[in-house]
Structures are given as C-alpha cells and as structure tokens.
Design a protein around this motif. Structure first.
Motif, PDB file in Angstrom:
ATOM      1  N   ASP A 346       0.798  -1.225   0.000  1.00  0.00           N
ATOM      2  CA  ASP A 346       0.000   0.000   0.000  1.00  0.00           C
ATOM      3  C   ASP A 346       0.829   1.273   0.000  1.00  0.00           C
ATOM      4  O   ASP A 346       0.375   2.307  -0.489  1.00  0.00           O
ATOM      5  N   HIS A 347       2.042   1.219   0.549  1.00  0.00           N
ATOM      6  CA  HIS A 347       2.794   2.462   0.767  1.00  0.00           C
ATOM      7  C   HIS A 347       4.235   2.408   0.266  1.00  0.00           C
ATOM      8  O   HIS A 347       4.993   3.344   0.517  1.00  0.00           O
ATOM      9  N   GLY A 348       4.600   1.329  -0.408  1.00  0.00           N
ATOM     10  CA  GLY A 348       5.974   1.200  -0.870  1.00  0.00           C
ATOM     11  C   GLY A 348       6.040   0.626  -2.265  1.00  0.00           C
ATOM     12  O   GLY A 348       5.425   1.141  -3.197  1.00  0.00           O
ATOM     13  N   ASP A 349       6.732  -0.480  -2.415  1.00  0.00           N
ATOM     14  CA  ASP A 349       6.969  -1.110  -3.721  1.00  0.00           C
ATOM     15  C   ASP A 349       6.183  -2.420  -3.779  1.00  0.00           C
ATOM     16  O   ASP A 349       6.550  -3.394  -3.104  1.00  0.00           O
ATOM     17  N   PRO A 350       5.102  -2.496  -4.586  1.00  0.00           N
ATOM     18  CA  PRO A 350       4.304  -3.728  -4.653  1.00  0.00           C
ATOM     19  C   PRO A 350       5.106  -4.944  -5.097  1.00  0.00           C
ATOM     20  O   PRO A 350       4.793  -6.073  -4.680  1.00  0.00           O
TER      21      PRO A 350
END
Length: 453
Positions: A346-350
C-alpha cells in the motif's frame, strides 16, 4: 469446529483482529502465553493475564512488569541455579518487550529460557511454554508449534501450552488444530485467556454473535479491573469490526475508565473517533497512544488517517517510524514478512511486497497471508494471479471488511462486475468505516459499478 456444548460451554468463545499490523501486535503480545503459566513469587496462581488471538491488538499487562524482572534478576544473582526463575525471567522479558515495543529483549529472553532448560532439561514445562511464546513473538510459528507440542507432551494438563499451540496453529493456517487446541484450553482452564482466544477463532469463522458472547463471558469471569478493561477493549474491537462504531467507542472508553493507562483502548478510541468524523480527538489520541507505546499498528493507522486528510508529509513521518521499527524487529530475530509486505503493497513497492508475501505463503497458509498476497499481486498489476489467494482468504467465512474490499477490487480489475459489486457492498455492510483510505474508495467504486448496471 468449537463445540458450544463442551464442558467449557463455548457459548463463551470468540475472535477479533486488526488486519493491517495485527500480527506484529500479536507477536509483541505472544509472550503472555508463557508468562500466564508462571507463578509469581509467593503466589501459587498465575497472574491475571489474557491473550487476544492474532490479529488484534495488545494484551493486558501484569502490573509492575519492570519490577517483576528486577526481582527475578536479584533472585537469580543469589540463586543462579534456579531453573524455574530463569524460565520466569525469559517469559517476563517477552512481556516486557511487548510493553515497551523493544524486541532487543528477545535475545535476552532466549538466553534465560535456554539456561533454564540446561539446568533442568527434563519436565521443564515452564521453559518449554516460554520458548513457544518467544517463537510466536518472533513470528517463528513453526518453531512455536514444536515447542508448544513438546510442552503438551511433557504435561498434558498445562493449559497455557495449549494457548501457545493455538496461537501458532492459527498463524500457520491449521484451522482444525487451532480449534482443537483452544477447545482443550477451555476444558482445562475456562478463563479470560481461553475465552478470548476462542472468541478470535469464532470471529475468523464469521460467528460474530458467539464471539461477542464469549467476550461477555470473559468479562463476567474477570477478577480485577485490569482484566475487565482488557475484555471491554476487545468487545470494542469486535463492535468496530462489525460496523458498530459508536458502540465500539463506548467499550473503549469503559476500558479506559477502568484503566486510564491501557494504551490499546486509547488507540481504539482514536480509530473509532476518526470513523465517526471526530478528527481532532482522533489525532490527539493517536499521538498520545504512540507517545506511550509506539506499536506498529498504531503508527500505521495514524499514518493512513493523516494520508486520508491530505497531510502526506506528516503521514510519511509515521511511515518512516514504522520502517525503522521493522528494521529493529528483523535485527532481533522477528520474521515479519507479512506486515512488511502489507505495508509495501500500500505504501511502498508492490513488487517487493509480492516477493515478501510469496515467501511468507510458503511458510504458512493462514487467511491473513492469503489476503495480503492477493492484494500485493493486484497492486503489482498481476490480477489473474491475485484472485485465487484472495478467494482462499475467505475460506473460513471471516466477515472482514478489508478482506472483502481487496477481493472486490481484484474482481473489478478482472471485469467481473457482479462479483465486485457483491464484495464491495459486503465490505461496506460489514463496516462502513473500516479504513480511512479504503472505505471511501470502496464507496466510489461501488457507486460506479451500480451506475454501470
């Protein structure tokens, strides 16, 4: 399945959670299984503690834990060959780590527990349960299962060993084994600790009415204000998870009235206040809770609330704290690919999230990991691969809003409008305010899908 007619009368059972960082919270709480089995100095009964299964939050802290540790350390300086005191100290370190969010205490815990086992290698159930609790705290759930089973073999009547076993098997995705363990715990020791664990199992199976009954039974059995506050808190968590936000806030406040220092209920109140649109009090209460105990769950929730308000710079500050905590956990033996993967999705690198969560899925097949892996695959643009684990996440019947939202978004991306409408509507029916970021998105997506009918 748990038997409501069994000797422990499982009309008194349960479940609960917080999907985002619940497992971290659980890990930091897992030491209570071991500590609850210990005997405090001069007292033949275990301290009044309770463990609220996985996903959900912090457990009740025995009063004066730092004092307990100091007393045990003094005692062991005078009697260094006391295996029982070393076992108690090892479990107390895990509880102290939870209280202070300090995983650097885990190596000290392991050293104390292993010293106890060297001093008393046979029939040392205390130390075996302590090792199981430590392994659960570090998310080493397969090891926790082994230690707990060894403890059960050593003493089939050691009720706390079944609690540790239930925690491990729940996280490993062994649903039948987890149910059997909590049923045995209830049969041996019907108490706040066993009823709250049973409640989590019931919630995971979608049996929320019985889950609430179990928590009320736990509340009725509570013997002091600390345990009453603990039960009120988890009644609040269950109410929030089922969309009764105002009722949840009342339970959190009841818990705080019983124990104003009980940080989990302060964070719960912040979550409920945010859901009710009371942004100012929510921010204030989150800040106070994090200042007291910077649990990763609270940090992530607060960051997402700030994000939803357009305060991205402040949100990033919270995420930076969370990233630092994850590094600290890893440095002290905590295997945290689930929580780190959820955060990265959600907030970084999928792509990193997919790598982490694929590794976690190879270790354990819990519904939490299935949901997180499916969502990470979606965020990485791999929707066809995302749907099977997203469906697997619902295999127990868990009525979790975030889980259904994830599945609905994946179905929408694959062009299955009917399934997407069903799941997005189900998520909002379960809890209209399940996330400050995702609930508004669910409403927007549902409205668009309904307009396409």
């Amino acid at each position: 399945m748990l038997d409501p007619t069994a000797s422990s009368d499982l009309t008194r059972e349960t479940p609960m959670r917080r999907l985002a960082l619940i497992v971290t919270a659980t890990a930091l709480c897992a030491g209570l299984t071991g500590f609850a089995a210990l005997r405090s100095s001069g007292d033949s009964s275990p301290p009044a503690t309770a463990f609220r299964g996985p996903p959900a939050g912090a457990t009740r802290t025995p009063p004066g834990m730092d004092g307990v540790v100091d007393k045990l350390q003094r005692s062991l300086r005078a009697q260094p060959s006391d295996a029982s005191s070393w076992a108690q100290l090892g479990s107390a370190y895990v509880e102290q780590a939870r209280l202070h969010v300090d995983p650097t205490l885990y190596p000290k815990s392991e050293a104390a527990l292993r010293r106890s086992l060297r001093l008393q290698p046979r029939h040392n159930t205390q130390a075996l349960i302590g090792m199981a609790g430590l392994a659960n705290a570090r998310h080493q759930f397969a090891q926790a299962r082994t230690w707990a089973r060894t403890a059960v073999t050593d003493d089939p009547y050691a009720w706390a060993a079944y609690g540790a076993l239930n925690d491990a098997l729940t996280q490993l995705g062994d649903d039948r084994g987890a149910q059997d363990a909590v049923q045995r715990m209830l049969d041996l020791h019907p108490s706040t600790a066993s009823f709250t664990r049973a409640s989590y199992t019931l919630e995971l199976h979608g049996r929320t009415t019985e889950a609430a009954q179990a928590l009320r039974r736990a509340l009725a059995d509570a013997s002091n204000p600390a345990d009453e506050a603990f039960c009120q808190h988890y009644l609040g968590e269950l109410a929030f998870n089922t969309g009764a936000t105002a009722q949840a806030l009342r339970h959190y406040r009841a818990a705080l009235a019983l124990d104003p220092t009980y940080t989990p209920s302060l964070a719960g109140a912040a979550r409920a206040e945010a859901a009710l649109g009371r942004t100012g009090p929510a921010i204030r209460d989150y800040r106070t809770a994090i200042d007291r105990v910077p649990q990763p769950q609270y940090v992530l929730e607060f960051g997402e609330l700030l994000d939803s308000l357009g305060r991205s710079g402040e949100a990033r500050e919270q995420y930076t704290v969370l990233e630092a905590e994850q590094r600290l956990f890893a440095a002290n033996g905590v295997v945290d690919d689930l929580n780190l993967g959820q955060y990265q999705a959600d907030h970084g690198d999928p792509a990193i999230a997919v790598t982490l969560l694929t590794a976690e899925w190879h270790r354990r097949h819990s519904v939490l990991v299935a949901d997180a892996l499916g969502w990470a695959l979606h965020r990485a643009g791999r929707d066809a691969e995302a749907l099977p684990p997203a469906r697997q996440a619902g295999r127990l019947g868990w009525r979790d809003a975030l889980l259904r939202y994830h599945r609905g978004v994946i179905e929408q991306a694959l062009g299955d409008r009917r399934a997407a409408r069903t799941d997005l509507a189900g998520a909002l029916a379960a809890n209209p305010a399940f996330s400050p970021l995702h609930a508004p998105d669910a409403r927007a997506r549902l409205a668009a899908l309904q307009g396409q009918q």
